[in-house]
Design a protein around this motif. Structure first.
Motif, PDB file in Angstrom:
ATOM      1  N   ALA A 110      31.536  41.733  44.552  1.00  0.00           N
ATOM      2  CA  ALA A 110      32.838  41.279  44.611  1.00  0.00           C
ATOM      3  C   ALA A 110      33.921  42.168  44.043  1.00  0.00           C
ATOM      4  CB  ALA A 110      32.878  39.795  44.140  1.00  0.00           C
ATOM      5  N   ILE A 111      33.258  42.978  42.798  1.00  0.00           N
ATOM      6  CA  ILE A 111      34.180  43.687  41.984  1.00  0.00           C
ATOM      7  C   ILE A 111      34.119  45.117  42.654  1.00  0.00           C
ATOM      8  CG2 ILE A 111      34.339  44.966  39.774  1.00  0.00           C
ATOM      9  CD1 ILE A 111      32.948  42.337  38.852  1.00  0.00           C
ATOM     10  N   ARG A 112      33.260  45.720  43.081  1.00  0.00           N
ATOM     11  CA  ARG A 112      32.986  47.160  43.475  1.00  0.00           C
ATOM     12  C   ARG A 112      33.323  47.315  45.006  1.00  0.00           C
ATOM     13  NH1 ARG A 112      28.946  50.831  40.219  1.00  0.00           N
ATOM     14  NH2 ARG A 112      30.073  52.311  41.700  1.00  0.00           N
ATOM     15  N   PHE A 113      33.397  46.201  45.673  1.00  0.00           N
ATOM     16  CA  PHE A 113      33.669  46.567  47.174  1.00  0.00           C
ATOM     17  C   PHE A 113      34.590  45.156  47.486  1.00  0.00           C
ATOM     18  CE2 PHE A 113      29.080  47.770  46.661  1.00  0.00           C
ATOM     19  CZ  PHE A 113      29.384  49.320  46.671  1.00  0.00           C
ATOM     20  N   ASP A 114      34.838  45.093  48.782  1.00  0.00           N
ATOM     21  CA  ASP A 114      35.639  44.002  49.316  1.00  0.00           C
ATOM     22  C   ASP A 114      34.953  42.826  49.087  1.00  0.00           C
ATOM     23  OD1 ASP A 114      34.639  42.788  51.900  1.00  0.00           O
ATOM     24  OD2 ASP A 114      34.743  45.313  52.378  1.00  0.00           O
ATOM     25  N   VAL A 115      35.738  41.608  49.118  1.00  0.00           N
ATOM     26  CA  VAL A 115      35.287  40.252  48.970  1.00  0.00           C
ATOM     27  C   VAL A 115      34.300  39.855  50.022  1.00  0.00           C
ATOM     28  CG1 VAL A 115      36.869  38.995  49.951  1.00  0.00           C
ATOM     29  CG2 VAL A 115      35.778  38.014  48.121  1.00  0.00           C
ATOM     30  N   TRP A 116      34.251  40.549  51.279  1.00  0.00           N
ATOM     31  CA  TRP A 116      33.317  39.955  52.329  1.00  0.00           C
ATOM     32  C   TRP A 116      32.019  40.172  52.032  1.00  0.00           C
ATOM     33  CZ3 TRP A 116      34.604  36.648  55.672  1.00  0.00           C
ATOM     34  CH2 TRP A 116      35.780  36.212  56.270  1.00  0.00           C
ATOM     35  N   PHE A 117      31.653  41.284  51.254  1.00  0.00           N
ATOM     36  CA  PHE A 117      30.353  41.480  50.852  1.00  0.00           C
ATOM     37  C   PHE A 117      29.806  40.198  50.135  1.00  0.00           C
ATOM     38  CE2 PHE A 117      31.576  45.643  51.844  1.00  0.00           C
ATOM     39  CZ  PHE A 117      30.401  46.316  52.226  1.00  0.00           C
TER      40      PHE A 117
END
Length: 610
Positions: A179-186
Motif C-alpha cells: 500500500a505504501i510503495r505502490f498503488d492501493v489496488w495491490f
C-alpha cells in the motif's frame, strides 16, 4: 460445572455448542502455558524478528535486481552488488532461519511443560474420582481420549504460534509495504484474496470437522471394543466367540473407513477451491505489476518483489486448511479430555478435613448406616456395630447382603447416605482420605495385580520397602517358597492383571502386601476364598497373627474362617439378624447355626469324594 457421565462423542453437538466448548478449552489451556510467560514472550519476539527478516528478503531482492541495470563495466557492478547486497541477502535469509530456530528452542520447554502439567493433572484427577466412575468407565475409549488430548496440547500450541500468528504478522507487513510503495489496488487485491481464501477455508473446514468428529467417535469405539475383548481373552476363548468379537470390531472399522473416505473427498474439494483463489489473486497482482513496468511506474525489481511477496505469502496459506482443521480438532480433543477433569469427585475431602491421628489401635463404629448404590435398591438398612480396639469382628451372610459394601464405606470409596462411620470417635468424613486409607489395609476378594514383577506387587503395600522386608512378608503369607522355586524368583512377571498366577497365588500376594503395609486397621474381604482347604488352614494362622492387636473387619462366606472372631455378625438384606460369638450363635440355633450345619455337611461330602 458438572459434566455428564455419558460419552460426549455419542451426543449430537451443535456448531455454537462446539464453538463455546473450543473457546472454553483454549481458556483453560492458557494458565498452563502462562507458567512459562517469559519463554512465551521471548518466543514471540523471536517470531516477529524472523518475520521482519523474511519480509525483508523480497525487498532486498528488488534492490539487487534493480542494481543490475548498471552499465556493463561499471566498477559498482562488481563492488556494490556482490559485496553488499549479496551478503545482506544471505544474512537476511540466515536470520529468518536463525530466529525461527531460536523461537522453537525457547518455546519447546513451555510446550512440553504445559503438556506434562495437563497430563499429570488429568491422571491425578482420575485417581481422585470415585469408585462409581471407574466401574462405569470404558477404559479403551477413555485412554484414547486422554492420549489425544495431551497430544493436542502440543499441536495446538505449535500450529497457533508457529503457523497462524506468523502468517498474520507477515500478511500485515506485506499489505503495508504494497500500500505504501505502490498503488492501493495491490493491497486491495491481496487483501480480498486473503479474506476470500480464509473465509472459504474456515467455512469448508468447519463443515468437514463433523466427519473428523465421527471418525474419532468410531476410532474410540473400536479401540474400546478391542481393549475390552483382549482384557477378557479367556472369556472369549471359553465361549468360542473370536469370530463374534472380530465382527463387532469390524463394524466400527467399516464405519471408520466410510467416514474417513468422506473426509478425503471433502479435503480434495477444499484444496481445489484454495488453489483457484490463489491463482486468481496471483494473476490479478502480476497483471497490475506488469502494467506498471510497461507504464514506467515500476521497475523490474518491483515486479520481482511483488511476485516474491505473493509466493512467500501464499505458501503458508496453502496449509491453512490443514492447520485450521488441526487447531479445531485439537481444541475438540482438548475439550474431551477436560470432560474428565470436569467430573466432580463424588467423595471429596471436606474443606476443614484433618489427618487421622492415632496413638494406639483405634475402635471402629458403624452407627445407623444406610446406603444404596441406586436409590431404588437399598443395600444397608440401619447397620450399627462396633469393632473394639485390637479386636476382630466378622461379618457373614449370603451374597448380596452388603458385606463387601461395609469395607467400601470404611475405605470411603463411597460416603454413607445416613448415619456415620467413626474411627477413634472421629467421623471419617471429617478426615483426609489419604490419612484414612493409610491407616487401613485390605485383602480384597478379587485381587488384581500390576503387570510387573512379584516383588513390585508385594512392595506396593509400602513404597520404598527393602527386598528383605518383601521376602519376610512373602514368608508370612506362605508364598515365598513358590516364588523362590520359579526361575526368576522375585523378578518373575505376573502378566496382565496377574493372569500368570493362579487365584490362590494372587490372593497370597495380596495378603503379603497388606502384611507389608502393617496398618492398625485390617479388612479381610473373603481373603482366603481362592485357597484350597489345606492352604486355607495353613494361612489362617498367619492371618490371625497379623490381626493380633489390630482392629480387624473379617468378611467371609466360609464360616470356618470366622470361628475365632470376638464377635460375629449375620447380615442379610442389609440388616443384622444375629450377633455373638461362634458358640453363642450355634447355641441360638438361628440362621448362623443353619449355615454352619450346611457348610459342615458339604465339607464332609467333599472329603468323602476326595
Amino acid at each position: 460445572m458438572r459434566r455428564s457421565a455419558e460419552s460426549p462423542q455419542d451426543l449430537p453437538v451443535s456448531a455454537s455448542t462446539a464453538s463455546r466448548a473450543e473457546w472454553a478449552a483454549l481458556k483453560r489451556l492458557l494458565p498452563y502455558l502462562w507458567e512459562y510467560k517469559w519463554r512465551v514472550l521471548a518466543a514471540l519476539l523471536f517470531m516477529v524478528v524472523a518475520k521482519v527478516a523474511n519480509v525483508g528478503v523480497p525487498v532486498l531482492l528488488k534492490e539487487l535486481v534493480d542494481a543490475l541495470t548498471l552499465k556493463p563495466g561499471d566498477p559498482a557492478a562488481v563492488l556494490i552488488v556482490p559485496a553488499a547486497m549479496l551478503l545482506a541477502y544471505g544474512a537476511l535469509r540466515f536470520s529468518t532461519s536463525l530466529f525461527t530456530e531460536l523461537r522453537d528452542l525457547v518455546f519447546a520447554k513451555a510446550t512440553q511443560g504445559a503438556a506434562r502439567s495437563i497430563a499429570l493433572s488429568t491422571f491425578e484427577h482420575l485417581h481422585a474420582l470415585s469408585l462409581r466412575f471407574h466401574l462405569e468407565r470404558q477404559t479403551g475409549g477413555m485412554t484414547r481420549d486422554i492420549e489425544r488430548g495431551v497430544r493436542s496440547t502440543e499441536s495446538l500450541i505449535s500450529y497457533s504460534l508457529y503457523s497462524i500468528l506468523p502468517t498474520l504478522i507477515e500478511m500485515l507487513l506485506v499489505l503495508s509495504i504494497l500500500a505504501i510503495r505502490f498503488d492501493v489496488w495491490f493491497a486491495v487485491i491481496t487483501l480480498a484474496a486473503l479474506v476470500g481464501y480464509i473465509v472459504f477455508t474456515v467455512k469448508v473446514t468447519s463443515w468437514r470437522t463433523r466427519f473428523r468428529r465421527e471418525a474419532n467417535a468410531q476410532e474410540s469405539a473400536a479401540h474400546t471394543k478391542a481393549v475390552d475383548s483382549l482384557l477378557n481373552y479367556e472369556t472369549v476363548k471359553y465361549f468360542n466367540n473370536e469370530a463374534f468379537e472380530a465382527r463387532r470390531y469390524d463394524e466400527n472399522l467399516e464405519e471408520l473407513r466410510r467416514v474417513r473416505l468422506k473426509s478425503q473427498v471433502t479435503l480434495s474439494l477444499l484444496n481445489t477451491g484454495q488453489q483457484l483463489i490463489i491463482a486468481a489473486a496471483l494473476v490479478g497482482i502480476l497483471w497490475r505489476a506488469t502494467q506498471g513496468v510497461v507504464d514506467g511506474r515500476m521497475t523490474l525489481g518491483d515486479l520481482v518483489m511483488v511476485n516474491a511477496f505473493m509466493i512467500q505469502l501464499y505458501i503458508p496459506l496453502n496449509f491453512l486448511g490443514v492447520i485450521y482443521r488441526e487447531i479445531k480438532q485439537s481444541l475438540a480433543d482438548l475439550d474431551r479430555m477436560f470432560v474428565f477433569m470436569d467430573r466432580e469427585r463424588e467423595v471429596d475431602d471436606a474443606p476443614d478435613a484433618v489427618p487421622l491421628q492415632l496413638a494406639t489401635c483405634p475402635a471402629v463404629r458403624f452407627e445407623d448406616v444406610h446406603f444404596a448404590y441406586d436409590p431404588a435398591r437399598p443395600i444397608l438398612r440401619g447397620v450399627s456395630f462396633e469393632i473394639p480396639a485390637g479386636k476382630t469382628v466378622a461379618v457373614v451372610g449370603p451374597s448380596g447382603s452388603g458385606k463387601s459394601t461395609l469395607a467400601r464405606l470404611l475405605f470411603r470409596f463411597y460416603d454413607v447416605q445416613q448415619g456415620r462411620i467413626a474411627i477413634a470417635g472421629q467421623d471419617i468424613r471429617s478426615l483426609t482420605q489419604a490419612s484414612l486409607r493409610q491407616a487401613i489395609g485390605i485383602v480384597p476378594q478379587d485381587t488384581v495385580l500390576f503387570n510387573d514383577t512379584v516383588e513390585y506387587n508385594i512392595a506396593y503395600g509400602r513404597a520404598g520397602a527393602s527386598h528383605d522386608e518383601v521376602v519376610a512378608a512373602a514368608q508370612a503369607a506362605r508364598i515365598h517358597d513358590f516364588i523362590a522355586g520359579t526361575p526368576q524368583g522375585y523378578a518373575t512377571r505376573v502378566g496382565e492383571r496377574g493372569l500368570k498366577l493362579s487365584g490362590g497365588e494372587k490372593q497370597r500376594v495380596a495378603i503379603a502386601r497388606t502384611l507389608l503395609k502393617n496398618p492398625p486397621i485390617l479388612i479381610f474381604d473373603e481373603a482366603t476364598s481362592a485357597l484350597d482347604s489345606a492352604n486355607e488352614r495353613a494361612i489362617q494362622a498367619e492371618l490371625q497373627s497379623a490381626a493380633r492387636n489390630k482392629t480387624t473387619l473379617l468378611i467371609a462366606h466360609r464360616l470356618s474362617t470366622v470361628v475365632d472372631a470376638h464377635e460375629i455378625l449375620v447380615l442379610d438384606a442389609g440388616q443384622i439378624l444375629e450377633r455373638g460369638t461362634h458358640a453363642q450363635l450355634l447355641a441360638l440355633g438361628g440362621r448362623y447355626a443353619e449355615m454352619w450345619s450346611l457348610q459342615q455337611s458339604q465339607a464332609v461330602g467333599d472329603e468323602a469324594l476326595a
